[in-house]
Scaffold this active site. Structure first.
Site, short mmCIF file in Angstrom:
data_model
loop_
_atom_site.label_atom_id
_atom_site.label_comp_id
_atom_site.label_asym_id
_atom_site.label_seq_id
_atom_site.Cartn_x
_atom_site.Cartn_y
_atom_site.Cartn_z
N ASP A 1 -5.55 4.45 -5.14
CA ASP A 1 -5.27 3.05 -4.80
C ASP A 1 -4.07 2.63 -5.66
OD1 ASP A 1 -5.35 0.31 -4.32
OD2 ASP A 1 -7.08 -0.03 -5.61
N GLU B 1 0.21 -6.00 -6.97
CA GLU B 1 -0.93 -6.13 -6.07
C GLU B 1 -2.23 -6.21 -6.84
OE1 GLU B 1 -4.25 -5.09 -3.38
OE2 GLU B 1 -3.64 -4.11 -5.25
N GLU B 2 -2.39 -5.44 -7.90
CA GLU B 2 -3.66 -5.38 -8.61
C GLU B 2 -4.00 -6.68 -9.34
OE1 GLU B 2 -5.84 -3.33 -8.13
OE2 GLU B 2 -4.98 -1.41 -7.57
#
Length: 339
Positions: free
Chosen positions: A181, A215-216
């Site tokens: 991911d 994004e995280e």
């Protein structure tokens, strides 16, 4: 496309890039895309955007290269390091993990995440203690006994900490690593670019790719998308677990996540292609999940939006997918763009 994707994944997984510390990863993206004959740009936020060609209704495919990690919160008097989370992960997933501490002047030092009561022979009740930032610490592989010793190495509050990805590709086809991911998806988008550059995919519409770097922490896709983009396909991970149909050999098509349902017609088009091509796929709901598509919409972009990805087991931990899941995801991307 699958083999290209695997090669790019392995290269990306070897580059430390916790959120906010992604320059080396985006340098790799820029170099790779430039060598393929494209003209990528890195915006001020740090995202990499690249036009791949085609004309007409624009579609943008996104992935993110920022990963989970940590940052030095403080240096303890005994020379151990207290960390703070970067991204949403559980402390139980990093105990005994090897790591690197990156100084602001470019040095890196190895260490290990250990319990503050690490030895069973010394602390008989160590197993009963909750794992948290208070009960775990970074033990450096250096002769340090004090905060001053650590600070003399250039390590101070705000230095980044990256986890050892421990990447393994088994003979049975499983890819095990931290940070699948979303470096698995980033590798697929680079493979797409290579297929287009080699003339192996004929585009029926304008195609661009976007690699985000926050994004995280929730705002990776919160940028102004290029003019003329009508659809955004976030390529992230598919979740594997209870109440979900997806496994590591499938491409997941997410119909709803914590931000709400994805665009109905766009999602239907993806499902139709998966069925037509006989792909192994699952349509699933992810209640504890968000993506760059949601961030892009919150930033005010007027696009249709959908999300797909290879099935990933043990997400936000030591993750696992399978080459069949990668292949099915690559094929769904390719076949959808060739419509």
């Amino acid at each position: 496309m699958k083999n290209y994707a695997l090669d790019y994944m392995l290269s990306l997984l070897a580059i430390p890039s916790p959120t906010g510390f992604t320059r080396a990863a985006t340098d790799y993206l820029l170099d790779t895309l430039t060598n393929l004959g494209f003209s990528p740009i890195r915006d001020r936020k740090g995202c990499v955007i690249c036009e791949l060609g085609g004309e007409g209704h624009g579609i943008l495919l996104s992935a993110h290269v920022d990963t989970l990690g940590a940052m030095v919160r403080s240096v303890k008097g005994n020379g151990r390091i207290r960390y703070t989370h970067v991204g949403g992960w559980q402390d139980t997933t990093v105990e005994t993990e090897n790591c690197l501490v990156h100084t602001r002047d470019g040095r890196s030092y190895s260490g290990t995440v250990q319990s503050t009561k690490a030895s069973q022979h010394v602390f008989s009740g160590m197993g009963a203690e909750n794992r948290s930032e208070e009960t775990l610490e970074i033990v450096l592989d250096e002769q340090v006994k004090s905060a001053a010793d650590v600070e003399n190495l250039g390590i101070e509050t705000g230095c980044y900490i990256s986890w050892d990805p421990r990447t393994v590709l088994t003979e049975s086809g499983y890819l095990k690593s931290r940070h699948l991911d979303d470096k698995a998806s980033a590798g697929m988008l680079l493979a797409l670019a290579r297929m287009i550059s080699e003339g192996k995919i004929t585009l029926k519409r304008r195609v661009a790719i976007l690699f985000t770097v926050f994004e995280e922490v929730g705002h990776g896709g919160a940028i102004k998308l290029p003019e003329g983009i009508e659809d955004m396909l976030a390529v992230d991970m598919g979740c594997v677990g209870d109440d979900l149909k997806c496994d590591e050999t499938m491409v997941s098509i997410c119909v709803k996540d914590s931000s709400g349902p994805f665009h109905y017609e766009f999602t239907n088009e993806l499902i139709a292609v998966a069925k037509k091509e006989g792909l192994r796929y699952a349509a699933d709901v992810y209640p504890s999940y968000s993506s760059d598509a949601a961030a892009a919409l919150k930033a005010g972009n007027d696009v249709r939006f959908a999300l797909i990805g290879t099935g990933v087991f043990a997400s936000h931990g030591y993750e696992r997918t399978h080459v069949l899941g990668i292949e099915n995801t690559c094929l769904l991307i390719q076949k959808y763009l060739e419509l």
